[in-house]
Motif scaffolding. Structure first.
Motif, PDB file in Angstrom:
ATOM      1  N   UNK A 229       0.838  -1.207   0.000  1.00  0.00           N
ATOM      2  CA  UNK A 229       0.000   0.000   0.000  1.00  0.00           C
ATOM      3  C   UNK A 229       0.870   1.253   0.000  1.00  0.00           C
ATOM      4  N   UNK A 230       1.906   1.260   0.822  1.00  0.00           N
ATOM      5  CA  UNK A 230       2.797   2.415   0.898  1.00  0.00           C
ATOM      6  C   UNK A 230       3.517   2.640  -0.427  1.00  0.00           C
ATOM      7  N   UNK A 231       3.966   1.544  -1.054  1.00  0.00           N
ATOM      8  CA  UNK A 231       4.692   1.665  -2.319  1.00  0.00           C
ATOM      9  C   UNK A 231       3.778   2.154  -3.437  1.00  0.00           C
ATOM     10  N   UNK A 232       2.583   1.582  -3.528  1.00  0.00           N
ATOM     11  CA  UNK A 232       1.653   1.940  -4.607  1.00  0.00           C
ATOM     12  C   UNK A 232       1.098   3.350  -4.435  1.00  0.00           C
ATOM     13  N   UNK A 233       1.025   3.805  -3.186  1.00  0.00           N
ATOM     14  CA  UNK A 233       0.474   5.141  -2.934  1.00  0.00           C
ATOM     15  C   UNK A 233       1.354   6.252  -3.485  1.00  0.00           C
ATOM     16  N   UNK A 234       2.646   5.948  -3.691  1.00  0.00           N
ATOM     17  CA  UNK A 234       3.573   6.959  -4.158  1.00  0.00           C
ATOM     18  C   UNK A 234       4.108   7.851  -3.053  1.00  0.00           C
ATOM     19  N   UNK A 235       3.734   7.552  -1.812  1.00  0.00           N
ATOM     20  CA  UNK A 235       4.149   8.405  -0.689  1.00  0.00           C
ATOM     21  C   UNK A 235       5.153   7.704   0.222  1.00  0.00           C
ATOM     22  N   UNK A 236       5.423   6.446  -0.061  1.00  0.00           N
ATOM     23  CA  UNK A 236       6.426   5.716   0.704  1.00  0.00           C
ATOM     24  C   UNK A 236       6.042   5.520   2.156  1.00  0.00           C
ATOM     25  N   UNK A 237       7.056   5.578   3.038  1.00  0.00           N
ATOM     26  CA  UNK A 237       6.837   5.329   4.467  1.00  0.00           C
ATOM     27  C   UNK A 237       5.880   6.337   5.096  1.00  0.00           C
ATOM     28  N   UNK A 238       5.786   7.532   4.516  1.00  0.00           N
ATOM     29  CA  UNK A 238       4.897   8.562   5.060  1.00  0.00           C
ATOM     30  C   UNK A 238       3.441   8.116   5.046  1.00  0.00           C
ATOM     31  N   UNK A 239       3.100   7.173   4.162  1.00  0.00           N
ATOM     32  CA  UNK A 239       1.727   6.682   4.056  1.00  0.00           C
ATOM     33  C   UNK A 239       1.313   5.919   5.316  1.00  0.00           C
ATOM     34  N   UNK A 240       2.278   5.340   5.996  1.00  0.00           N
ATOM     35  CA  UNK A 240       2.008   4.533   7.185  1.00  0.00           C
ATOM     36  C   UNK A 240       2.288   5.286   8.477  1.00  0.00           C
ATOM     37  N   UNK A 241       2.575   6.556   8.365  1.00  0.00           N
ATOM     38  CA  UNK A 241       2.905   7.365   9.541  1.00  0.00           C
ATOM     39  C   UNK A 241       1.908   8.503   9.704  1.00  0.00           C
ATOM     40  N   UNK A 242       1.773   9.025  10.928  1.00  0.00           N
ATOM     41  CA  UNK A 242       0.866  10.165  11.132  1.00  0.00           C
ATOM     42  C   UNK A 242       1.341  11.393  10.363  1.00  0.00           C
ATOM     43  N   UNK A 243       0.380  12.216   9.934  1.00  0.00           N
ATOM     44  CA  UNK A 243       0.729  13.512   9.390  1.00  0.00           C
ATOM     45  C   UNK A 243       0.468  13.727   7.925  1.00  0.00           C
ATOM     46  N   UNK A 244       0.103  12.673   7.179  1.00  0.00           N
ATOM     47  CA  UNK A 244      -0.076  12.846   5.743  1.00  0.00           C
ATOM     48  C   UNK A 244      -1.235  13.781   5.423  1.00  0.00           C
ATOM     49  N   UNK A 245      -2.295  13.693   6.205  1.00  0.00           N
ATOM     50  CA  UNK A 245      -3.451  14.573   6.002  1.00  0.00           C
ATOM     51  C   UNK A 245      -3.522  15.665   7.064  1.00  0.00           C
ATOM     52  N   UNK A 246      -3.199  15.312   8.311  1.00  0.00           N
ATOM     53  CA  UNK A 246      -3.379  16.255   9.415  1.00  0.00           C
ATOM     54  C   UNK A 246      -2.063  16.793   9.987  1.00  0.00           C
ATOM     55  N   UNK A 247      -0.962  16.550   9.303  1.00  0.00           N
ATOM     56  CA  UNK A 247       0.304  17.070   9.794  1.00  0.00           C
ATOM     57  C   UNK A 247       0.980  18.011   8.823  1.00  0.00           C
ATOM     58  N   UNK A 248       0.254  18.406   7.784  1.00  0.00           N
ATOM     59  CA  UNK A 248       0.831  19.259   6.747  1.00  0.00           C
ATOM     60  C   UNK A 248       1.159  20.643   7.285  1.00  0.00           C
ATOM     61  N   UNK A 249       0.311  21.154   8.157  1.00  0.00           N
ATOM     62  CA  UNK A 249       0.502  22.500   8.696  1.00  0.00           C
ATOM     63  C   UNK A 249      -0.017  22.550  10.120  1.00  0.00           C
ATOM     64  N   UNK A 250       0.226  23.669  10.783  1.00  0.00           N
ATOM     65  CA  UNK A 250      -0.302  23.850  12.140  1.00  0.00           C
ATOM     66  C   UNK A 250      -1.823  23.810  12.138  1.00  0.00           C
ATOM     67  N   UNK A 251      -2.429  24.416  11.116  1.00  0.00           N
ATOM     68  CA  UNK A 251      -3.889  24.424  11.014  1.00  0.00           C
ATOM     69  C   UNK A 251      -4.443  23.010  10.885  1.00  0.00           C
ATOM     70  N   UNK A 252      -3.804  22.175  10.063  1.00  0.00           N
ATOM     71  CA  UNK A 252      -4.294  20.804   9.890  1.00  0.00           C
ATOM     72  C   UNK A 252      -4.129  19.987  11.166  1.00  0.00           C
ATOM     73  N   UNK A 253      -3.079  20.257  11.948  1.00  0.00           N
ATOM     74  CA  UNK A 253      -2.899  19.555  13.221  1.00  0.00           C
ATOM     75  C   UNK A 253      -4.005  19.936  14.211  1.00  0.00           C
ATOM     76  N   UNK A 254      -4.326  21.224  14.248  1.00  0.00           N
ATOM     77  CA  UNK A 254      -5.413  21.673  15.119  1.00  0.00           C
ATOM     78  C   UNK A 254      -6.737  21.107  14.628  1.00  0.00           C
ATOM     79  N   UNK A 255      -6.895  21.013  13.308  1.00  0.00           N
ATOM     80  CA  UNK A 255      -8.112  20.448  12.733  1.00  0.00           C
ATOM     81  C   UNK A 255      -8.284  18.989  13.152  1.00  0.00           C
TER      82      UNK A 255
END
Length: 542
Positions: A229-255
């Motif tokens: 899944x991580x390889x096919x997603x094109x995002x590598x190890x980041x796909x399996x770690x926190x932050x891909x959607x909600x760690x992009x910015x301070x606003x997304x973390x608060x969201x």
């Protein structure tokens, strides 16, 4: 349009008879159950609470069917497929929320009320203003939740039947709305409960089938699945770690914090879940039904790992987003791929089966939501506010049926405008509104002796209007291509989910309204003492 979606459309044309047959069988079977239950609906207790005749297991199964919505099956699978770890956070939030419902709400609410949340809130306060507020909140929360189901229905059936363009999806949304109105107006709570039980069994069976096929393909090695899944997603190890959607910015973390707060606290304030506690004979059975629901829902959310990461591993990100930008069709596309592909009989059959299950999911949930909101209108607003407690059972039930038609029409219209949004995300908004407006008032009513009418009104209306107001001026409604109104930009509130602001505000306003009020509706505490005894022991409960 990519090759997979083109093949899916061609295959849908070739096997349209199979697809339409499966859909028709489910709709016909459940309508038959609804008619059967409708003939056994004799009075308001039958229509609102199913005669309080369901067992703990039956009600737990129905709660699961009511709770595991299009957001669970379609939205969460899509979010995991697109955002990996961060998408799975929805599953965790939805499941943990049941601990709040079990420990704080289920048993006291069953003992204290009769048909709706408004019964509990109005027990020791002024009836008309409190019931008006409770009814208004119930309807607004239900409509937010209904939007998600309508969006899911449009995306799903459009994929199945090869329908292109907004007009086709809009017709599908209208058909779903009409069917849900039939469920509620004919069968009431008895019919809706049986439909939800059937749907829960189908959903678990369908999800289990896809999970087994996915895990078999990866030799039951979860590491292989996640790695692919991580390889096919094109995002590598980041796909399996926190932050891909909600760690992009301070606003997304608060969201994310806002989202988590809404998910965990929202379940205990959802009207269509709360009314399920009244369908059992005792509080003990209500508690058992929640235990059953937690077990069933927990197993289901574990399987969403296979659905979401399986879709990410076996489908490309472009294939998923080209079919539906928000990822709502990832699970059906995974079923098609795991069954042999778009050009195979197995793929077409599994796509049709899983999509029929998802369609069953949508129909059952929208029926529960429509019933909860129409019941609140009839029981709280019509019978106790407009008719001042003088309405007969027959008049109440008639008012509920008329309200179901009106609420269904509103849901159809709004569902057409919300077609671009992810269904899990839409449900999270409903959770935020429920946690802001309903939960503070319920907890204060049950556990705070001094709480009064002003506090109740401030809490409900403050939480309700603040959450809806912030959503209206958030990126959800305007300012981006994915927004409800993509052509305009009037957003200024940065968070997509308002829970971080509106939930504490709901609690604060409930406290503030109470301490600033000079009224003392229960000077000796007699009503509170009676409510406390009833909520904890069941003595005098309906």
């Amino acid at each position: 349009m990519n090759s997979l979606v083109q093949l899916a459309a061609e295959d849908a044309s070739d096997h349209r008879t199979l697809i339409i047959t499966l859909f028709s069988v489910f709709v016909a079977a459940t309508l038959g159950v609804t008619v059967w239950a409708g003939r056994r609906t004799k009075d308001a207790t039958d229509f609102y609470a199913g005669g309080r005749s369901f067992t703990g297991f039956q009600n737990g199964l129905a709660i699961s069917g009511d709770y595991m919505s299009a957001a669970s099956f379609l939205g969460i699978a899509g979010l995991i497929a697109l955002f990996g770890y961060d998408g799975f956070l929805y599953s965790i939030g939805f499941l943990v929320a049941w601990l709040v419902a079990l420990l704080l709400v289920a048993e006291p609410l069953r003992n204290s009320g009769r048909f709706t949340m408004g019964d509990v809130l109005a027990y020791r306060m002024r009836q008309r203003p409190v019931r008006t507020a409770a009814g208004t909140s119930t309807i607004v929360v239900s409509i937010f939740y209904l939007l998600a189901q309508m969006v899911g229905a449009g995306a799903l059936v459009a994929l199945l039947l090869g329908v292109s363009g907004d007009a086709g999806k809009n017709i599908i949304v209208a058909i779903v709305g009409i069917v849900m109105i039939l469920y509620v107006t004919i069968g009431g709570m008895k019919g809706t409960t049986w439909v939800q039980m059937i749907k829960a069994c189908l959903l678990i069976a369908g999800t289990l089938l896809v999970t087994i096929l996915v895990m078999t393909k990866f030799n039951w090695n979860i590491s292989s699945l996640l790695g692919a899944a991580a390889e096919e997603s094109g995002k590598g190890a980041a796909f399996l770690e926190p932050g891909l959607k909600y760690g992009v910015s301070t606003t997304s973390k608060i969201d994310f914090i806002s989202l988590g707060l809404a998910l965990v606290l929202g379940t205990a304030g959802l009207p269509h879940i709360l009314v399920r506690f009244y369908t059992v004979p005792t509080a003990k059975v209500a508690r058992k039904s929640v235990n059953w629901a937690i077990g069933i829902i927990g197993v289901f959310y574990l399987m969403t790992i296979a659905l979401g990461f399986g879709a990410a591993a076996l489908l490309s990100q472009k294939e998923i987003t080209d079919s539906d930008a928000a990822g709502n069709t990832a699970a059906p596309l995974l079923a098609q791929e795991i069954g042999g592909g778009a050009d195979s009989i197995g793929g077409a059959t599994l796509l049709a089966l899983i999509s029929a299950v998802a369609f069953a999911t949508i129909l059952a949930v929208v029926a529960g939501l429509t019933l909860a909101s129409s019941s609140s209108f009839a029981h709280d607003l019509y019978a106790n506010v407009i008719r001042k407690g003088k309405a007969t059972d027959k008049e109440e039930v008639s008012a509920a049926r008329i309200a179901a038609v009106a609420i269904g029409a509103v849901a159809i219209v709004l569902g057409i405008f919300a077609g671009k949004l992810n269904v899990a995300f839409l449900v999270a908004l409903a959770f935020a509104v429920a946690a802001s407006a309903n939960l503070p008032t319920i907890l204060y009513s049950l556990f705070w002796k001094r709480f009064n009418t002003r506090g109740s009104l401030w809490s409900i209306y403050g939480g309700l209007f603040s959450s809806v107001f912030l959503v209206f001026f958030s990126p959800v409604v305007s300012g981006s291509e994915e927004a409800m109104f993509s052509g305009v930009d009037f957003q200024w509130f940065p968070l997509s989910n308002p829970g971080l602001i509106s939930i504490p505000l709901g609690f604060l306003l409930g406290w503030l309204g109470t301490v600033l009020s000079k009224e003392d509706e229960d000077p000796d505490g007699e009503k509170y003492a009676e409510l406390e005894v009833r909520s904890l022991t069941g003595s005098g409960a309906h």
